[in-house]
Write an enzyme that holds these catalytic residues in place. Sequence first.
Site, PDB file in Angstrom:
ATOM      1  CG  ASP A   6      47.857  -6.485  53.872  1.00 47.92           C
ATOM      2  OD1 ASP A   6      48.758  -5.630  53.920  1.00 47.92           O
ATOM      3  OD2 ASP A   6      46.906  -6.519  54.684  1.00 47.92           O
ATOM      4  CG  ASP A 100      48.478  -7.051  58.063  1.00 51.24           C
ATOM      5  OD1 ASP A 100      49.387  -6.298  57.680  1.00 51.24           O
ATOM      6  OD2 ASP A 100      47.294  -6.920  57.720  1.00 51.24           O
ATOM      7  CD  GLU A 101      52.982  -5.146  54.473  1.00 50.54           C
ATOM      8  OE1 GLU A 101      52.786  -5.048  53.254  1.00 50.54           O
ATOM      9  OE2 GLU A 101      53.255  -4.184  55.199  1.00 50.54           O
TER      10      GLU A 101
HETATM   11  P1  TTP Z   1      46.916  -2.923  57.578  1.00 53.75           P
HETATM   12  O1  TTP Z   1      47.210  -4.136  56.766  1.00 53.75           O
HETATM   13  O2  TTP Z   1      47.350  -1.594  57.063  1.00 53.75           O
HETATM   14  O3  TTP Z   1      45.352  -2.793  57.855  1.00 53.75           O
HETATM   15  P2  TTP Z   1      44.282  -3.926  58.130  1.00 53.75           P
HETATM   16  O4  TTP Z   1      44.896  -5.283  58.041  1.00 53.75           O
HETATM   17  O5  TTP Z   1      43.598  -3.611  59.410  1.00 53.75           O
HETATM   18  O6  TTP Z   1      43.231  -3.694  56.977  1.00 53.75           O
HETATM   19  P3  TTP Z   1      43.360  -4.062  55.428  1.00 53.75           P
HETATM   20  O7  TTP Z   1      42.285  -5.058  55.177  1.00 53.75           O
HETATM   21  O8  TTP Z   1      43.131  -2.785  54.709  1.00 53.75           O
HETATM   22  O9  TTP Z   1      44.736  -4.631  55.217  1.00 53.75           O
HETATM   23  O10 TTP Z   1      47.542  -3.077  59.022  1.00 53.75           O
HETATM   24  C1  TTP Z   1      47.631  -4.310  59.704  1.00 53.75           C
HETATM   25  C2  TTP Z   1      47.343  -4.128  61.172  1.00 53.75           C
HETATM   26  O11 TTP Z   1      48.261  -3.189  61.732  1.00 53.75           O
HETATM   27  C3  TTP Z   1      45.961  -3.581  61.452  1.00 53.75           C
HETATM   28  O12 TTP Z   1      45.008  -4.592  61.646  1.00 53.75           O
HETATM   29  C4  TTP Z   1      46.158  -2.721  62.669  1.00 53.75           C
HETATM   30  C5  TTP Z   1      47.596  -2.346  62.668  1.00 53.75           C
HETATM   31  N1  TTP Z   1      47.831  -0.931  62.316  1.00 53.75           N
HETATM   32  C6  TTP Z   1      48.419  -0.089  63.253  1.00 53.75           C
HETATM   33  O13 TTP Z   1      48.705  -0.489  64.378  1.00 53.75           O
HETATM   34  N2  TTP Z   1      48.659   1.212  62.910  1.00 53.75           N
HETATM   35  C7  TTP Z   1      48.352   1.715  61.663  1.00 53.75           C
HETATM   36  O14 TTP Z   1      48.611   2.882  61.389  1.00 53.75           O
HETATM   37  C8  TTP Z   1      47.728   0.832  60.715  1.00 53.75           C
HETATM   38  C9  TTP Z   1      47.352   1.338  59.352  1.00 53.75           C
HETATM   39  C10 TTP Z   1      47.492  -0.463  61.083  1.00 53.75           C
HETATM   40 MG    MG Z   2      46.073  -5.852  56.411  1.00 53.36          MG
END
Ligand code: TTP
Ligand code: MG
Length: 348
Positions: A6, A100-101
């Site tokens: 992720d 992103d995962e």
């Molecule tokens: P995530 O992987 O949930 O969050 P993140 O990558 O920003 O942070 P982390 O380090 O905790 O993984 O989500 C990936 C991307 O998706 C994030 O950068 C922004 C987007 N996103 C949304 O559009 N809506 C949402 O509700 C969430 C949680 C994230």
């Molecule tokens: Mg993330």
Amino acid sequence: MFFHLDMDCFYASVEMREYPQHKGKALAVGGHSGRGVLTTCNYIARDFGVRSAMPVFKAKQICPDLICLPVRMKLYREESIKVRAILEKEFSTVEMASIDEAYLEKDLDPEDALAFAVEIRKKIYDQLRLPCSIGIAPNKMLAKIGSGHCKPDNQMIIREEEIMSFMKELPIRAIPGVGPKTQERFRKLGVEKCSNLWRFSMDELNASFGVWGAALYDRSRGVDERKINTSRERKSLSVERTFLESVESEAELLQKVDKIFPEFQERLGKYLKANEVSVQKVYVVLKFSDFQRTTLEITSQQIYLEQMKELVQKAFQRSNKAVRLLGLGARFKTASSRPRNPRQLRLL
Ligand code: TTP
Ligand code: MG
């Protein structure tokens, strides 16, 4: 071993790379106006208590120097494709579970898997200048919990023999799919940790939670039999819009459906012409300004505007909150969802 990768604060990391002058500063993405909410923020901002889905004005109250940048979806999608390309070179099984995962699988013993994760993270950083975290475990769920657990810029492994002691103390909200509602129902029963769930039988959980009950029974014990889904066959198609300013009234939301529907119809039409699939269900997705989401779907082979509007109306009335994202979608009956050998089945 299963790997879950992720990206760390993905959109914010891309923006930090694009604007090196913001290095070391609290930065968030989203929230175009005072009424907007943040999509994500970097870890410096998180130290101040800033979170995704937080209204901009509130984030600025607790972190006055916060830099807020607009969302650039096209750029993030391009970066996501590059991450995927790197992973496809290193793993034969890659499932991109979101922008992103990814879930990945490779036949390695624990020590080699850990070293491999270090190598993969370095490759991604060297090529894209973007940090990520990786969880490694004997199944998908534990790998995902692992990546969340060790974030940011890190990796961790949960070995077979560590599963029960890890699950014992784990809060049930850490199980992917356990949202605030399930958590609240369990809290009333005195269930906070996974081990508190162990006293319920599969039948008891089934009676209260339907199919989700069986999954909860397994997940609370660290069991997850799901395979990595590498199929590129589309199971659904949707058109989504994120609004710069949340839509507050039902009438306004229905006007948005009028606007989006032609694009949905056109893309669906093209896809149906080019592929051997038929529509099985239609659905709508609403994401509210507090980031809660709801979907509503019905079995239907037809696609028409009034039906979509009715679904959107019902979904909106579930909570009557301002809407920041609206999606119209169709699910398909694909070759793999039909019986493999219909003739033989008929004989039976
Ligand atoms: P995530 O992987 O949930 O969050 P993140 O990558 O920003 O942070 P982390 O380090 O905790 O993984 O989500 C990936 C991307 O998706 C994030 O950068 C922004 C987007 N996103 C949304 O559009 N809506 C949402 O509700 C969430 C949680 C994230
Ligand atoms: Mg993330």
